[in-house]
Scaffold this motif. Structure first.
Motif, PDB file in Angstrom:
ATOM      1  N   VAL A 290      10.574   2.093  -4.329  1.00  0.00           N
ATOM      2  CA  VAL A 290      10.113   3.656  -4.037  1.00  0.00           C
ATOM      3  C   VAL A 290      11.542   4.444  -4.115  1.00  0.00           C
ATOM      4  CG1 VAL A 290      10.194   3.462  -1.659  1.00  0.00           C
ATOM      5  CG2 VAL A 290       8.944   5.360  -2.579  1.00  0.00           C
ATOM      6  N   SER A 291      11.285   5.630  -4.677  1.00  0.00           N
ATOM      7  CA  SER A 291      12.618   6.534  -4.645  1.00  0.00           C
ATOM      8  C   SER A 291      12.271   7.962  -4.258  1.00  0.00           C
ATOM      9  CB  SER A 291      13.159   6.485  -6.325  1.00  0.00           C
ATOM     10  OG  SER A 291      13.298   5.274  -6.851  1.00  0.00           O
TER      11      SER A 291
ATOM     12  N   ASN B  82       0.869  -1.311   0.080  1.00  0.00           N
ATOM     13  CA  ASN B  82       0.002  -0.032   0.120  1.00  0.00           C
ATOM     14  C   ASN B  82       0.745   1.333   0.200  1.00  0.00           C
ATOM     15  OD1 ASN B  82      -2.346  -1.342  -0.235  1.00  0.00           O
ATOM     16  ND2 ASN B  82      -2.745  -1.541   2.035  1.00  0.00           N
ATOM     17  N   ASP B  83       0.888   1.929   0.893  1.00  0.00           N
ATOM     18  CA  ASP B  83       1.729   3.214   1.014  1.00  0.00           C
ATOM     19  C   ASP B  83       3.153   3.187   1.290  1.00  0.00           C
ATOM     20  OD1 ASP B  83      -0.754   5.581   2.967  1.00  0.00           O
ATOM     21  OD2 ASP B  83      -0.883   4.650   0.938  1.00  0.00           O
ATOM     22  N   MET B  84       3.909   3.875   0.449  1.00  0.00           N
ATOM     23  CA  MET B  84       5.384   3.868   0.572  1.00  0.00           C
ATOM     24  C   MET B  84       5.786   5.032   1.032  1.00  0.00           C
ATOM     25  SD  MET B  84       6.379   1.548  -2.741  1.00  0.00           S
ATOM     26  CE  MET B  84       7.876   0.717  -1.753  1.00  0.00           C
ATOM     27  N   GLY B  85       6.833   5.241   1.810  1.00  0.00           N
ATOM     28  CA  GLY B  85       7.256   6.615   2.109  1.00  0.00           C
ATOM     29  C   GLY B  85       8.848   6.681   2.468  1.00  0.00           C
ATOM     30  N   TRP B  86       9.381   7.878   2.853  1.00  0.00           N
ATOM     31  CA  TRP B  86      10.675   8.091   3.276  1.00  0.00           C
ATOM     32  C   TRP B  86      10.491   8.888   4.429  1.00  0.00           C
ATOM     33  CZ3 TRP B  86      15.184   6.146   1.549  1.00  0.00           C
ATOM     34  CH2 TRP B  86      14.843   5.171   0.221  1.00  0.00           C
ATOM     35  N   TYR B  87      11.359   8.498   5.570  1.00  0.00           N
ATOM     36  CA  TYR B  87      11.365   9.408   6.737  1.00  0.00           C
ATOM     37  C   TYR B  87      12.748   9.553   6.722  1.00  0.00           C
ATOM     38  CZ  TYR B  87       6.758   7.563   8.001  1.00  0.00           C
ATOM     39  OH  TYR B  87       5.362   7.422   8.055  1.00  0.00           O
ATOM     40  N   ARG B  88      13.067  10.536   7.978  1.00  0.00           N
ATOM     41  CA  ARG B  88      14.444  10.930   8.228  1.00  0.00           C
ATOM     42  C   ARG B  88      14.456  11.279   9.785  1.00  0.00           C
ATOM     43  NH1 ARG B  88      15.178  16.649   5.062  1.00  0.00           N
ATOM     44  NH2 ARG B  88      14.092  17.998   6.471  1.00  0.00           N
TER      45      ARG B  88
ATOM     46  N   ALA C 183       1.160  11.652  -3.905  1.00  0.00           N
ATOM     47  CA  ALA C 183       2.075  11.963  -3.072  1.00  0.00           C
ATOM     48  C   ALA C 183       1.796  12.889  -1.913  1.00  0.00           C
ATOM     49  CB  ALA C 183       3.257  12.296  -3.985  1.00  0.00           C
ATOM     50  N   HIS C 184       2.517  12.968  -0.968  1.00  0.00           N
ATOM     51  CA  HIS C 184       2.416  13.830   0.283  1.00  0.00           C
ATOM     52  C   HIS C 184       3.966  14.178   0.535  1.00  0.00           C
ATOM     53  CE1 HIS C 184       1.194  15.934   4.039  1.00  0.00           C
ATOM     54  NE2 HIS C 184       2.124  15.176   4.686  1.00  0.00           N
ATOM     55  N   TYR C 185       3.967  15.605   0.733  1.00  0.00           N
ATOM     56  CA  TYR C 185       5.597  16.084   1.280  1.00  0.00           C
ATOM     57  C   TYR C 185       5.298  16.835   2.393  1.00  0.00           C
ATOM     58  CZ  TYR C 185       6.399  14.569  -3.314  1.00  0.00           C
ATOM     59  OH  TYR C 185       6.536  14.292  -4.987  1.00  0.00           O
ATOM     60  N   ALA C 186       6.386  16.722   3.295  1.00  0.00           N
ATOM     61  CA  ALA C 186       6.674  17.680   4.314  1.00  0.00           C
ATOM     62  C   ALA C 186       6.837  19.112   3.926  1.00  0.00           C
ATOM     63  CB  ALA C 186       7.917  17.017   5.454  1.00  0.00           C
ATOM     64  N   ASP C 187       6.491  19.881   4.800  1.00  0.00           N
ATOM     65  CA  ASP C 187       6.708  21.366   4.242  1.00  0.00           C
ATOM     66  C   ASP C 187       7.939  21.877   3.953  1.00  0.00           C
ATOM     67  OD1 ASP C 187       3.652  22.672   6.074  1.00  0.00           O
ATOM     68  OD2 ASP C 187       3.933  21.990   4.278  1.00  0.00           O
ATOM     69  N   SER C 188       8.731  21.167   4.949  1.00  0.00           N
ATOM     70  CA  SER C 188      10.265  21.436   4.780  1.00  0.00           C
ATOM     71  C   SER C 188      10.909  21.115   3.441  1.00  0.00           C
ATOM     72  CB  SER C 188      11.111  20.912   5.855  1.00  0.00           C
ATOM     73  OG  SER C 188      10.832  19.443   5.956  1.00  0.00           O
ATOM     74  N   ILE C 189      10.537  20.362   2.713  1.00  0.00           N
ATOM     75  CA  ILE C 189      10.983  19.774   1.422  1.00  0.00           C
ATOM     76  C   ILE C 189      10.245  19.875   0.477  1.00  0.00           C
ATOM     77  CG2 ILE C 189      12.629  18.287   2.688  1.00  0.00           C
ATOM     78  CD1 ILE C 189       9.611  16.869   0.852  1.00  0.00           C
ATOM     79  N   LYS C 190       9.009  20.251   0.479  1.00  0.00           N
ATOM     80  CA  LYS C 190       7.878  20.553  -0.627  1.00  0.00           C
ATOM     81  C   LYS C 190       8.872  21.463  -1.756  1.00  0.00           C
ATOM     82  CE  LYS C 190       3.875  20.707   0.634  1.00  0.00           C
ATOM     83  NZ  LYS C 190       2.652  21.187   1.137  1.00  0.00           N
TER      84      LYS C 190
ATOM     85  N   LYS D  25      17.086  14.553  17.094  1.00  0.00           N
ATOM     86  CA  LYS D  25      16.041  15.042  16.835  1.00  0.00           C
ATOM     87  C   LYS D  25      15.086  13.566  16.509  1.00  0.00           C
ATOM     88  CE  LYS D  25      16.595  19.378  14.505  1.00  0.00           C
ATOM     89  NZ  LYS D  25      16.468  20.155  13.352  1.00  0.00           N
ATOM     90  N   GLN D  26      13.526  13.641  16.432  1.00  0.00           N
ATOM     91  CA  GLN D  26      12.729  12.482  16.337  1.00  0.00           C
ATOM     92  C   GLN D  26      12.558  12.211  14.733  1.00  0.00           C
ATOM     93  OE1 GLN D  26       9.055  13.500  18.237  1.00  0.00           O
ATOM     94  NE2 GLN D  26       9.647  12.310  20.096  1.00  0.00           N
ATOM     95  N   ARG D  27      12.421  10.813  14.479  1.00  0.00           N
ATOM     96  CA  ARG D  27      12.191  10.510  13.066  1.00  0.00           C
ATOM     97  C   ARG D  27      10.986  11.266  12.486  1.00  0.00           C
ATOM     98  NH1 ARG D  27      12.636   4.260  11.387  1.00  0.00           N
ATOM     99  NH2 ARG D  27      14.378   4.624  12.762  1.00  0.00           N
ATOM    100  N   GLU D  28      11.039  12.076  11.405  1.00  0.00           N
ATOM    101  CA  GLU D  28      10.005  12.435  10.812  1.00  0.00           C
ATOM    102  C   GLU D  28       9.520  12.099   9.454  1.00  0.00           C
ATOM    103  OE1 GLU D  28      10.885  16.783  10.216  1.00  0.00           O
ATOM    104  OE2 GLU D  28      12.904  16.381   9.102  1.00  0.00           O
ATOM    105  N   LEU D  29       8.425  12.295   8.908  1.00  0.00           N
ATOM    106  CA  LEU D  29       8.035  11.828   7.592  1.00  0.00           C
ATOM    107  C   LEU D  29       8.526  12.942   6.525  1.00  0.00           C
ATOM    108  CD1 LEU D  29       6.332  10.184   5.646  1.00  0.00           C
ATOM    109  CD2 LEU D  29       4.422  11.777   6.070  1.00  0.00           C
ATOM    110  N   VAL D  30       9.050  12.401   5.472  1.00  0.00           N
ATOM    111  CA  VAL D  30       9.636  13.354   4.406  1.00  0.00           C
ATOM    112  C   VAL D  30       8.599  13.366   3.402  1.00  0.00           C
ATOM    113  CG1 VAL D  30      11.429  13.738   2.891  1.00  0.00           C
ATOM    114  CG2 VAL D  30      11.977  12.888   5.118  1.00  0.00           C
ATOM    115  N   ALA D  31       8.330  12.248   2.937  1.00  0.00           N
ATOM    116  CA  ALA D  31       7.101  12.101   1.835  1.00  0.00           C
ATOM    117  C   ALA D  31       6.738  10.733   1.662  1.00  0.00           C
ATOM    118  CB  ALA D  31       7.997  12.342   0.470  1.00  0.00           C
ATOM    119  N   SER D  32       5.510  10.817   1.423  1.00  0.00           N
ATOM    120  CA  SER D  32       4.814   9.433   1.030  1.00  0.00           C
ATOM    121  C   SER D  32       4.088   9.349  -0.097  1.00  0.00           C
ATOM    122  CB  SER D  32       3.875   8.945   2.335  1.00  0.00           C
ATOM    123  OG  SER D  32       2.810   9.985   2.513  1.00  0.00           O
ATOM    124  N   ILE D  33       3.659   8.069  -0.656  1.00  0.00           N
ATOM    125  CA  ILE D  33       3.117   7.941  -1.948  1.00  0.00           C
ATOM    126  C   ILE D  33       2.137   6.780  -1.711  1.00  0.00           C
ATOM    127  CG2 ILE D  33       5.101   6.620  -3.033  1.00  0.00           C
ATOM    128  CD1 ILE D  33       4.082   8.070  -5.525  1.00  0.00           C
TER     129      ILE D  33
END
Length: 119
Positions: free
Chosen positions: A77-78, A31-37, A56-63, A42-50
């Motif tokens: 996933v890339s 189903n969903d795939m994503g990248w976290y960092r 696709a959904h993106y964090a504001d910091s990398i949009k 700091k805590q692990r945060e979502l970067v982007a998911s698809i």
């Protein structure tokens, strides 16, 4: 289910990197795939998911700088990252939500790949 990430490295600010992650093993569908960092301290945060359908959904910091994509036929996933900033320095983890062959759902993580951006 195993996830193998690759593509991290050291790059100067303004440069680019492409992360890739392949999913292998026994499952029915991804189903969903994503990248976290996770940056140091700091805590692990979502970067982007698809989603499987390509939404696709993106964090504001990398949009507008990063682009996530997936290949359902290859179970990959890339994450294309450009331009990179020093604050993007972190360990990047890929994640996949899968439906197993017994129809149970589970979430799986890759081993993490280091991205370091120098100023």
């Amino acid at each position: 289910v195993q996830l193998q990430a690759s593509g991290g490295g050291l790059v100067q600010a303004g440069g680019s990197l492409r992360l890739s992650c392949g999913v292998s093993g026994s499952f029915f569908v991804i189903n969903d795939m994503g990248w976290y960092r996770q940056a140091p301290g700091k805590q692990r945060e979502l970067v982007a998911s698809i989603t499987r359908g390509g939404n696709a959904h993106y964090a504001d910091s990398i949009k507008d700088r990063f682009t996530i994509s997936r290949d359902n036929a290859k179970n990959t996933v890339s994450l294309q990252m450009n331009p990179l900033k020093p604050e993007d320095t972190a360990i990047y983890y890929c994640n996949a939500d899968v439906v197993l062959r017994n129809l149970q759902k589970s979430s799986h993580w890759g081993q993490g790949t280091q991205v370091t951006v120098s100023s």
